[in-house]
Design a protein around this motif. Sequence first.
Motif, PDB file in Angstrom:
ATOM      1  N   ASN A   1     122.353  25.521  38.678  1.00  0.00           N
ATOM      2  CA  ASN A   1     120.987  25.631  39.195  1.00  0.00           C
ATOM      3  C   ASN A   1     120.471  27.063  39.135  1.00  0.00           C
ATOM      4  N   ALA A   2     121.388  28.025  39.156  1.00  0.00           N
ATOM      5  CA  ALA A   2     120.999  29.436  39.076  1.00  0.00           C
ATOM      6  C   ALA A   2     120.858  29.917  37.630  1.00  0.00           C
ATOM      7  N   GLY A   3     121.078  29.002  36.672  1.00  0.00           N
ATOM      8  CA  GLY A   3     120.858  29.352  35.267  1.00  0.00           C
ATOM      9  C   GLY A   3     122.103  29.667  34.480  1.00  0.00           C
ATOM     10  N   ALA A   4     123.279  29.556  35.109  1.00  0.00           N
ATOM     11  CA  ALA A   4     124.519  29.843  34.393  1.00  0.00           C
ATOM     12  C   ALA A   4     124.916  28.660  33.522  1.00  0.00           C
TER      13      ALA A   4
ATOM     14  N   GLY B   1     122.831  17.459  45.640  1.00  0.00           N
ATOM     15  CA  GLY B   1     122.726  18.775  46.268  1.00  0.00           C
ATOM     16  C   GLY B   1     123.043  18.697  47.746  1.00  0.00           C
ATOM     17  N   HIS B   2     122.841  19.804  48.450  1.00  0.00           N
ATOM     18  CA  HIS B   2     123.095  19.854  49.886  1.00  0.00           C
ATOM     19  C   HIS B   2     121.994  20.661  50.574  1.00  0.00           C
ATOM     20  N   ALA B   3     121.810  20.393  51.845  1.00  0.00           N
ATOM     21  CA  ALA B   3     120.831  21.133  52.645  1.00  0.00           C
ATOM     22  C   ALA B   3     121.490  21.541  53.959  1.00  0.00           C
ATOM     23  N   ASN B   4     121.002  22.620  54.543  1.00  0.00           N
ATOM     24  CA  ASN B   4     121.577  23.142  55.783  1.00  0.00           C
ATOM     25  C   ASN B   4     120.563  23.117  56.928  1.00  0.00           C
ATOM     26  N   GLN B   5     121.064  23.304  58.120  1.00  0.00           N
ATOM     27  CA  GLN B   5     120.228  23.274  59.311  1.00  0.00           C
ATOM     28  C   GLN B   5     119.045  24.237  59.187  1.00  0.00           C
ATOM     29  N   GLY B   6     117.854  23.726  59.482  1.00  0.00           N
ATOM     30  CA  GLY B   6     116.646  24.549  59.423  1.00  0.00           C
ATOM     31  C   GLY B   6     115.884  24.439  58.115  1.00  0.00           C
ATOM     32  N   ASP B   7     116.522  23.901  57.051  1.00  0.00           N
ATOM     33  CA  ASP B   7     115.819  23.729  55.779  1.00  0.00           C
ATOM     34  C   ASP B   7     114.688  22.712  55.955  1.00  0.00           C
TER      35      ASP B   7
ATOM     36  N   SER C   1     127.732  21.465  28.586  1.00  0.00           N
ATOM     37  CA  SER C   1     127.537  20.747  29.838  1.00  0.00           C
ATOM     38  C   SER C   1     126.075  20.359  29.984  1.00  0.00           C
ATOM     39  N   LEU C   2     125.842  19.309  30.753  1.00  0.00           N
ATOM     40  CA  LEU C   2     124.493  18.791  30.965  1.00  0.00           C
ATOM     41  C   LEU C   2     124.211  18.670  32.454  1.00  0.00           C
ATOM     42  N   LYS C   3     123.005  19.028  32.852  1.00  0.00           N
ATOM     43  CA  LYS C   3     122.598  18.914  34.243  1.00  0.00           C
ATOM     44  C   LYS C   3     122.101  17.504  34.544  1.00  0.00           C
ATOM     45  N   PHE C   4     122.040  17.199  35.819  1.00  0.00           N
ATOM     46  CA  PHE C   4     121.502  15.918  36.271  1.00  0.00           C
ATOM     47  C   PHE C   4     120.079  15.702  35.740  1.00  0.00           C
ATOM     48  N   ASP C   5     119.814  14.491  35.289  1.00  0.00           N
ATOM     49  CA  ASP C   5     118.500  14.043  34.822  1.00  0.00           C
ATOM     50  C   ASP C   5     118.125  14.590  33.445  1.00  0.00           C
ATOM     51  N   THR C   6     119.058  15.255  32.752  1.00  0.00           N
ATOM     52  CA  THR C   6     118.778  15.712  31.398  1.00  0.00           C
ATOM     53  C   THR C   6     118.610  14.503  30.477  1.00  0.00           C
ATOM     54  N   ALA C   7     117.580  14.530  29.635  1.00  0.00           N
ATOM     55  CA  ALA C   7     117.346  13.442  28.686  1.00  0.00           C
ATOM     56  C   ALA C   7     118.106  13.729  27.397  1.00  0.00           C
ATOM     57  N   VAL C   8     118.745  12.695  26.843  1.00  0.00           N
ATOM     58  CA  VAL C   8     119.533  12.864  25.620  1.00  0.00           C
ATOM     59  C   VAL C   8     119.255  11.722  24.657  1.00  0.00           C
TER      60      VAL C   8
ATOM     61  N   ARG D   1     132.993  20.992  41.634  1.00  0.00           N
ATOM     62  CA  ARG D   1     131.729  20.314  41.311  1.00  0.00           C
ATOM     63  C   ARG D   1     130.558  20.920  42.073  1.00  0.00           C
ATOM     64  N   LEU D   2     130.784  21.226  43.353  1.00  0.00           N
ATOM     65  CA  LEU D   2     129.723  21.862  44.142  1.00  0.00           C
ATOM     66  C   LEU D   2     129.391  23.244  43.591  1.00  0.00           C
ATOM     67  N   LEU D   3     130.448  24.014  43.267  1.00  0.00           N
ATOM     68  CA  LEU D   3     130.234  25.352  42.723  1.00  0.00           C
ATOM     69  C   LEU D   3     129.519  25.271  41.382  1.00  0.00           C
ATOM     70  N   ALA D   4     129.927  24.332  40.530  1.00  0.00           N
ATOM     71  CA  ALA D   4     129.295  24.176  39.220  1.00  0.00           C
ATOM     72  C   ALA D   4     127.819  23.852  39.359  1.00  0.00           C
TER      73      ALA D   4
END
Length: 532
Positions: free
Chosen positions: A398-401, A298-304, A212-219, A390-393
């Motif tokens: 992002n946590a390194g998994a 990504g997503h952001a929550n109230q107060g971020d 799998s590849l993350k967003f913005d990965t160069a290939v 997709r959100l969970l992935a």
Amino acid sequence: MRSNVKVMCFFLIVVLLIAGFPLSTASAATNTATVNATSLNVRTEPSSSSKQIGSVKKGSIVTVIKIEKGWANISFNDRNAWVSSAYLVSNGTTSSSTPSQKVTKTKKTAKVTATSLNVRNGAGTQYKSVGSLKNGSIVSIVKEEGNWSSITYGSIKGWVSNAYLLNQTGTSPTNTKPSATKPVNSGKWGRVTATYLNFRSAGNLSSPIIGSLKFDTAVQILSESGSWVYIQTSDGKKGWVSSQYISIQTGGSLVATNPKPATKPPVAPPSSIAKKVVIMSDGVNVRQGPSTAYLIVGHANQGDEFAFLQSKNDWVQIKLPNGKSAWVAGWLVALQQSPSSNSPSTSKPALGGLKGKRIVVDPGHGGNDPGASGRSSGTQEAAMTLMSARLLATQLSNAGAKVILTRSDNTYISLNKRVEISHYHFADAFVSLHYNSASNKSASGLLTFYYGQKDLKLANSVNAGLIQANTGLKSGNVRYGNFHVLRENKQPAVLVELGFLSNPFDEVTIKSNSFQTKAATGITAGLAQYFQ
């Protein structure tokens, strides 16, 4: 006297034959070779544009007269003809021959792309495993049969699936037309535009996911085939991805870990006049660009809080904690003057235990199996599980998994295939996502299922994470479930029901950004706790 001469001549002939001398200098030396193509075209001249006069099947033995520039002159129906020497394997000579007339026997090898590849005593998954090969092992291919290859590797001999082999020229061992894949300039590269992109062993959705590849990965772009591109990452991994999720650029090269983007991200204003962006609602989408047409990253929550970069129309560009930029809707934020552009100090759950873990996320149903349907507004379970996955992935990645999705679009995947993906990747955890339904409309809340004792600790951790996330639905509990993806799974596995589509309140809640974000956060935190 004549009889003595005859005897002496006969004796001389026998001696010459034993010594290996030819009786006639006009005798032609011959080579024989075996055809290894399914059907090999025979032509009048050593050129693919010359007239075809027939063909020979795989396994046929032909007499080779000479080799010229990749073409073999053979005897065909009592006449001289030509075939491509690339599809011939030499059987040796029947008499002496000059070096220029030999058909060179090439050794066919391939590289294992699987983490661990089973070697079986027959060409099929129903045969017994006789060993396994590690990723990167170079095997010798003895012969091919359908989608399987007979190989040797040291003392290991047996059959392996072609889906997990790449030969030394970078193509699958199976017979494929050379024109099907178009090589591209080695300097061509691109960037991943999807939040999370699977890459596969071949250019189609039915092929196994090998990474799998993350967003913005160069290939690096190696070749193209239809709507798929064959790519290589900076760490040497190769695979096929859909070209619609790759922003291709020409020129330059893939160096170090990632080449710099074509355009530099904007620099934050000086600290003396810096502004900060405060998120005013939960589950706010963070996007690549200033409109809803851009991909959610990504997503952001109230107060971020984030550093302000610029505004455009009704959108605000922010600086993320990782230094990259993104956009949020201006009507969902407040701008405040700040003496500095510090990133948010909101406390986050400890996710260190996820780094390097192989987690298979399984969006339930898909394709011709839509799953449950909401009673109020007809919400489809298959679409919701894919959104949640997709959100969970994204959070897990992002946590390194290392995350593997069993499906990344609305495709039907069998239950057996889902389990195979878990086994193939030696998943440290398998999480199957579903949405419940019941005849009783009052049924509500979250449920986490396990099958065996190996799954119980994982189920308890995921359930605890969901409870702490305060999703807005009734707190669930852990239950035994005799589901195929759990029962047949050798890896630790859970099945999570994220609410009831048959309950009107649940259905409305499930569709909100706030719930989806919190559910993904809860499962992520639960998995992190499990590994710690």
